[in-house]
Design a protein around this motif. Structure first.
Motif, PDB file in Angstrom:
ATOM      1  N   ARG A 162      -0.005  -3.241  -9.509  1.00  0.00           N
ATOM      2  CA  ARG A 162      -0.654  -2.197 -10.608  1.00  0.00           C
ATOM      3  C   ARG A 162       0.080  -2.925 -11.713  1.00  0.00           C
ATOM      4  N   ASN A 211       1.057  -1.524  -0.031  1.00  0.00           N
ATOM      5  CA  ASN A 211       0.556  -0.574  -0.195  1.00  0.00           C
ATOM      6  C   ASN A 211       0.871   0.981   0.190  1.00  0.00           C
ATOM      7  N   ASP A 226       0.093  -6.253   3.453  1.00  0.00           N
ATOM      8  CA  ASP A 226       0.282  -5.097   3.823  1.00  0.00           C
ATOM      9  C   ASP A 226      -0.074  -5.153   5.357  1.00  0.00           C
ATOM     10  N   THR A 267       1.981   0.692  -4.436  1.00  0.00           N
ATOM     11  CA  THR A 267       0.946   0.848  -4.935  1.00  0.00           C
ATOM     12  C   THR A 267       0.991   0.369  -6.258  1.00  0.00           C
ATOM     13  N   GLU A 268       2.143   1.403  -7.250  1.00  0.00           N
ATOM     14  CA  GLU A 268       2.649   1.388  -8.604  1.00  0.00           C
ATOM     15  C   GLU A 268       3.010  -0.052  -8.845  1.00  0.00           C
ATOM     16  N   PRO A 273      -6.065  -2.037   2.208  1.00  0.00           N
ATOM     17  CA  PRO A 273      -5.615  -1.439   0.644  1.00  0.00           C
ATOM     18  C   PRO A 273      -7.119  -0.453   0.994  1.00  0.00           C
ATOM     19  N   GLN A 291       3.962   3.982  -1.299  1.00  0.00           N
ATOM     20  CA  GLN A 291       4.347   4.918  -2.518  1.00  0.00           C
ATOM     21  C   GLN A 291       4.595   3.692  -3.742  1.00  0.00           C
ATOM     22  N   THR A 302      -6.301  -1.437  -5.836  1.00  0.00           N
ATOM     23  CA  THR A 302      -5.579  -2.125  -5.214  1.00  0.00           C
ATOM     24  C   THR A 302      -6.288  -3.731  -4.945  1.00  0.00           C
ATOM     25  N   ARG A 326       0.248   8.952  -8.500  1.00  0.00           N
ATOM     26  CA  ARG A 326      -0.533   7.009  -8.543  1.00  0.00           C
ATOM     27  C   ARG A 326      -1.424   7.364  -6.757  1.00  0.00           C
ATOM     28  N   SER A 327       0.139   7.597  -5.856  1.00  0.00           N
ATOM     29  CA  SER A 327       0.678   6.776  -4.812  1.00  0.00           C
ATOM     30  C   SER A 327       1.251   8.406  -3.845  1.00  0.00           C
ATOM     31  N   ALA A 328       0.427   8.380  -2.506  1.00  0.00           N
ATOM     32  CA  ALA A 328       2.372   9.562  -1.911  1.00  0.00           C
ATOM     33  C   ALA A 328       3.067   9.005  -0.769  1.00  0.00           C
ATOM     34  N   GLN A 339      -7.069   1.834  -1.795  1.00  0.00           N
ATOM     35  CA  GLN A 339      -7.569   2.094  -3.204  1.00  0.00           C
ATOM     36  C   GLN A 339      -7.652   1.694  -4.206  1.00  0.00           C
TER      37      GLN A 339
END
Ligand code: AKB
Length: 313
Positions: A20, A11, A35, A16-17, A39, A13, A44, A176-178, A41
């Motif tokens: 995907r 989950n 994680d 997440t990518e 999740p 930064q 995911t 897409r992710s922080a 989002q």
């Protein structure tokens, strides 16, 4: 169940990518996201396992259940948060890695990925075009957990034959992710603030140059490293990965080309400045280029362009 790819810290930064991208290549059901948090989002969506890397039994359960063919261990505490919780950062960053390496050895996991960072360098490392091999005297807990982790990776490769591969990531920038708790986070936050408020106060000074990389390049580098034949991977500690080096002022100038009214200001005495001042300004990644054919795609203008297009959507 076999043939699964396990991503721990899914989950975050990078996770997440990466989940995907791996699901696009291998199919959703073949990539297990794991994680400590559920999740958040919808993108995911897919197989998910709760796992705390500090809990040996939880990792054992997941290795036994899936016998993964690849494991990506991304769960870690980053540089700025690590300075607030030094012992916790050390425990999480080290124990998580050693637990996973132990299970990878026991279950003969074909491939393991673990991220190192530019933070593994320190104030006495050459700061410009930092070579793969040089003095490394990191002075943050995150940094020396990365350096120690690199040694553990090489050790498990030499001693137990674990095919573990690693990259020293620069600061990563994606839409897409922080990020969370890092020193390079300003380079993501600035885009959100520029679009929402037209201004941003940077916690790093105008002229603090750091190596950075667009997330698409980071994911490509990771997948390319993991796909490379084992005999091409000559470095079993971690490969330098250069990306693009720029300062907050240079990034702001590039953003202004798209948002002319954008204004940047700089805060004083942020503790993250000291961390940034101990890191390389730019990195030499010729070993990655020569050993497994690494090539960067996004320069600063291309990265800014793509970030803004996607964030506006
Ligand atoms: C951090 O800022 O802590 C991370 C890193 C460079 O590893 N983004």
């Amino acid at each position: 169940m076999s043939g699964k790819i396990l991503v721990i810290g899914a989950n975050g930064q990078i996770g997440t990518e990466l989940v995907r991208a791996l699901r696009q290549i291998n199919g959703v059901s073949n990539v297990i996201a794991a994680d400590i948090h559920n999740p958040a989002q919808p993108h995911t969506a897919g197989p998910f396992e709760h796992v705390n890397v500090m809990q040996d039994t939880e990792l054992h359960y997941i290795f036994e259940k899936y016998h993964p063919t690849q494991v990506y261990l991304l769960a870690a505490m980053l540089s700025a948060t690590g300075e607030q919780f030094p012992k916790k950062a050390w425990d999480l960053n080290m124990q998580g890695l050693i637990h996973v390496l132990d299970y990878a050895a026991a279950y003969k996991t074909p491939k393991v990925f673990w991220p190192s960072s530019i933070a593994a360098f320190g104030p006495n490392s050459p700061r410009d075009n930092t070579p793969q091999y040089c003095i490394m005297d990191p002075n943050t807990v995150y940094g020396f957990s990365k350096l120690a982790g690199e040694r553990w990776c090489e050790y498990y490769f030499n001693k137990y034959g674990v095919d573990v591969r690693s990259l020293r990531y620069p600061g990563l920038i994606g839409w897409r992710s922080a990020p969370g708790g890092g020193t390079t986070d300003y380079a993501v936050n600035i885009f959100h603030e520029a679009l929402q408020n037209g201004k941003y106060e940077s916690f790093l000074s105008a002229d603090t140059a750091l190596p950075m990389m667009y997330m698409d390049d980071a994911i490509n580098a990771t997948l390319q490293l993991m796909d490379a034949p084992a005999d091409k991977i000559k470095i079993r500690s971690s490969y330098n990965l250069a990306g693009i080096s720029f300062t907050p002022a240079q990034l702001a100038t590039e953003i202004k080309k798209h948002i002319p009214g954008f204004e940047i200001s700089y805060s004083q005495n942020d503790p993250r400045q000291l961390i940034a001042d101990s890191w390389p300004r730019s990195i030499d990644d010729s070993y990655a280029q020569n050993d497994w054919g690494w090539k960067l795609q996004y320069d600063l203008p291309a990265m800014v362009d793509d970030m803004l297009i996607n964030l506006k959507k």
